[in-house]
Design an enzyme around this catalytic site. Structure first.
Site, PDB file in Angstrom:
ATOM      1  N   ALA A 174      20.287  62.202  17.107  1.00 25.84           N
ATOM      2  CA  ALA A 174      21.757  61.854  17.246  1.00 25.84           C
ATOM      3  C   ALA A 174      22.001  60.922  18.328  1.00 25.84           C
ATOM      4  CB  ALA A 174      22.491  63.190  17.230  1.00 25.84           C
ATOM      5  N   ARG A 175      21.260  60.213  18.766  1.00 29.66           N
ATOM      6  CA  ARG A 175      21.371  59.256  19.724  1.00 29.66           C
ATOM      7  C   ARG A 175      20.920  57.699  19.286  1.00 29.66           C
ATOM      8  NH1 ARG A 175      24.810  61.054  22.449  1.00 29.66           N
ATOM      9  NH2 ARG A 175      24.729  61.558  24.640  1.00 29.66           N
TER      10      ARG A 175
ATOM     11  N   HIS B 270      19.321  53.570  15.694  1.00 28.30           N
ATOM     12  CA  HIS B 270      19.979  54.956  15.846  1.00 28.30           C
ATOM     13  C   HIS B 270      19.227  55.926  15.259  1.00 28.30           C
ATOM     14  CE1 HIS B 270      23.554  57.561  16.455  1.00 28.30           C
ATOM     15  NE2 HIS B 270      23.235  58.075  15.494  1.00 28.30           N
ATOM     16  N   CYS B 271      18.625  56.846  15.956  1.00 31.49           N
ATOM     17  CA  CYS B 271      17.779  57.933  15.580  1.00 31.49           C
ATOM     18  C   CYS B 271      18.584  59.088  14.891  1.00 31.49           C
ATOM     19  CB  CYS B 271      16.685  58.283  16.687  1.00 31.49           C
ATOM     20  SG  CYS B 271      15.720  59.552  16.286  1.00 31.49           S
ATOM     21  N   LEU B 272      18.326  59.394  13.720  1.00 32.40           N
ATOM     22  CA  LEU B 272      19.200  60.675  13.056  1.00 32.40           C
ATOM     23  C   LEU B 272      18.482  61.808  13.771  1.00 32.40           C
ATOM     24  CD1 LEU B 272      18.988  59.799   9.360  1.00 32.40           C
ATOM     25  CD2 LEU B 272      20.799  59.516  10.970  1.00 32.40           C
TER      26      LEU B 272
END
Length: 629
Positions: free
Chosen positions: A468-469, A463-465
């Site tokens: 946000a996805r 989950h990539c900060l």
């Protein structure tokens, strides 16, 4: 899948040692021997001799150890299979608690009563199997007509017992077979109330909420809701789950107390904070509620504008012509206080996850503005402008694709969830390696549940900060392309900054030394320094992330989640780690498959539907031990 998938996993089976006589399924049983304890060869030979000499065993002991030949011998000799022992425990109870599948089938064929009560707790064999978490036994007994809604002497149904002992697969199976998740026990408590009051932590409270348990139900005696019980037990994690599920903080119990009133009596600061925030949200003025609704609807745009304003205000204050650092310090503190006020007033906990995305987007916005306003006059040549324009265009396009395409969330209907639970349970594969207890679905190979998105993702990477996805099967290659173009943007911005300093600053490192050089470029343009710090910050993480992704994709053929799992397993000595990898087909083939490169038909990449792939038997080398969780 058709709701009845075939299981391809090597599901674990619970072959336990027998329980001592005198235990009655109350959760306090002891084993004759600890199955995890190492034994010497001499002890092992003694055990074998002990097991072989069973011709004089009584039927209870033979049942506990699963000696089916001795049991059949005694039954054929006239022993009544329904006859309880001196402790009022039947043979079916002993077979159920020790998970003796074949003996249960035999005893039922000989007339054993499936729902016969026995033991100190007046429980059925199904109660005993549920307490010990024997899912295969629960499935078998229910096939023979066992009633899970019967209550024992403590007033618990099988659903309550499964929740109490945290056997989530059994909970899922009972609900899928039609048990009411809100069925009360003898005291009127639902399973959710029991979870909130007795089990510290978010599980199984969150699991029951996923099963549509009522968060506002009340018990018959005290009229307490699950929220009341969570407050009285100090269960902060369960309380947070209940509030997120929409539990009413203003319901009163028989004593006229709200959950907030109970929290004030118990003086639990964390619980008080959660409940006060929930109460404030509920009782806000109509104007504030309207503002919050508007903010929630346009939160991404508003967060982006707020981040743009924050970056501009920071750079503007630093770029002021005033030489008074005291004035600038006061302005910085004032701006920080205003930002904190806005965040506390309008930003919810769920919105915090979008802050990195807003900060990155605002940083790129001001980088582009700085390039065209400050750097363009010094580099008018098209050999500088065209590559930068292509870089920023590619960055925006691939970010848009990463965001809109999505990672590939696994979503099924409630009916299909129930069919899957029943099918996996009846094939003895309702195991966390094959079944997600949060989404109630069968997990395909290489999928994983994202705790941030609260959903299972196909071929989950991470989950990539910054976006946000989640990054998964559908948007992974777009994400890598986004990282590449973002890397080129920050490289060009760094180059433009160096060119700007060389032209507009009258000093140099070689002529004046480090300290004078730094002071001169800071005084030359604080705004450029501020933008350069943003460039350095973003270039650090994007370089690391890009190199890491390329290494995993080309050299390993793995996702980030899989690589971390294999490294952990290797450290624990469970298997060979990264060397034991069925997905690595070589650097070139990994690249072709990942980017789906065809090159006008020269290459034929593998096209695997990861939403329906449950085993490693697909063109890649097969290994029986490898399994990603």
């Amino acid at each position: 899948m058709d709701g009845v998938p075939e299981c391809h996993l090597n599901c674990p089976h619970d072959h336990q040692r027998p329980y001592k006589q005198g235990s009655h399924g109350d959760g306090r049983e002891e084993l004759f021997n600890n199955s995890n304890q190492a034994t010497s060869p001499t002890e092992h030979q003694s055990d074998l001799a002990f097991m072989e000499d069973c011709s004089n065993w009584d039927i209870v002991k033979a049942t506990q150890y699963g000696i089916i030949d001795r049991c059949k011998e005694l039954i054929e000799a006239g022993y009544d299979v329904r006859q309880p022992d001196k402790e009022n425990v039947t043979l079916l109870h002993w077979a159920a608690i020790n998970n003796r599948i074949d003996l249960v089938k035999y005893y039922v064929s000989k007339g054993a009563i499936v729902d016969q009560l026995g033991g100190d707790l007046n429980s059925t064999p199904l109660h005993w199997a549920t307490r010990q978490g024997h899912l295969s036994m629960v499935v078998l007994l229910m096939k023979y007509g066992a009633d899970p809604s019967l209550v024992d002497r403590e007033g618990f149904t099988c659903l309550h017992l499964a929740v109490q002992f945290q056997h989530m697969p059994i909970v899922a199976y009972l609900v899928a077979k039609g048990q009411d998740v809100d069925a009360p026990d003898m005291n009127g408590q639902t399973a959710l109330m029991m979870a909130a009051s007795r089990i510290i932590g978010p599980e199984p409270t969150g699991f029951l909420v996923k099963l549509n348990a009522s968060v506002n139900a009340v018990d018959k005696v005290h009229r307490n809701t699950p929220l009341h019980w969570a407050v009285m037990s100090g269960n902060v994690a369960a309380l947070s789950v209940l509030l997120d599920a929409g539990a009413n903080v203003e319901l009163v119990n028989a004593m006229g107390e709200t959950p907030l009133g109970l929290a004030q009596q118990n003086r639990n600061l964390w619980i008080l904070r959660y409940l006060l925030d929930a109460s404030i949200q509920r009782n806000r003025s109509h104007f504030v509620v309207k503002v919050l609704k508007i903010f929630e609807k346009y939160k991404l745009l508003l967060l982006f504008l707020m981040a743009v304003a924050v970056i501009w205000v920071t750079g503007y204050i630093a770029d002021m012509e005033s030489d008074s650092w005291l004035l600038k310090g006061i302005l910085f503190v004032s701006a920080w206080l205003v930002i904190q006020l806005v965040i506390r007033r309008f930003i919810t906990m769920q919105t915090y996850s979008y802050f990195p995305l807003a900060f990155l987007s605002a940083s790129l916005f001001w980088m582009v503005i700085t390039w065209f306003v400050r750097y363009l006059p010094d580099m008018p040549d098209s050999r500088f402008q065209i590559p930068f324009a292509l870089s920023i265009t590619g960055c925006i396009y691939y970010f848009y694709k990463t965001w809109t395409v999505g990672p590939g969330y696994l979503q099924v209907s409630e009916q299909e969830k129930n069919r899957t639970v029943v099918a996996l349970a009846e094939t003895d594969c309702l195991d966390p390696r094959a079944f997600c207890t949060r989404c109630l679905i069968r997990k395909p190979l290489r999928s994983k549940h994202c705790v941030v998105c609260d959903c299972c993702v196909v071929k989950y990477d991470h989950h990539c900060l910054w976006t946000a996805r989640c990054i998964g099967a559908l948007n992974h290659r777009y994400f890598v392309s986004f990282l590449f173009f973002l890397f080129t943007v920050v490289v060009w911005m760094g180059y433009g900054t160096v060119v700007y300093w060389s032209i507009h600053c009258s000093t140099s490192y070689e002529k004046d030394g480090l300290w004078i050089f730094l002071t001169e470029i800071i005084s030359c343009s604080p705004w450029i320094i501020w933008i350069f710090l943003l460039v350095v910050f973003h270039s650090s993480w994007v370089t690391f992330l890009l190199l890491n992704q390329l290494y995993q994709i080309f050299c390993l053929g793995l996702t980030t989640s899989e690589r971390v799992t294999l490294i952990k397993c290797a450290r624990n000595g469970r298997h060979g780690g990264l060397q034991q990898n069925p997905f690595n087909l070589g650097c070139f083939r990994n690249m072709v498959d990942f980017f789906q490169c065809r090159c006008f038909g020269l290459f034929k990449p593998n096209q695997t539907d990861w939403t329906r792939q449950y085993n490693v038997g697909f063109e890649q080398p097969r290994t029986s031990e490898f399994q990603f969780v």
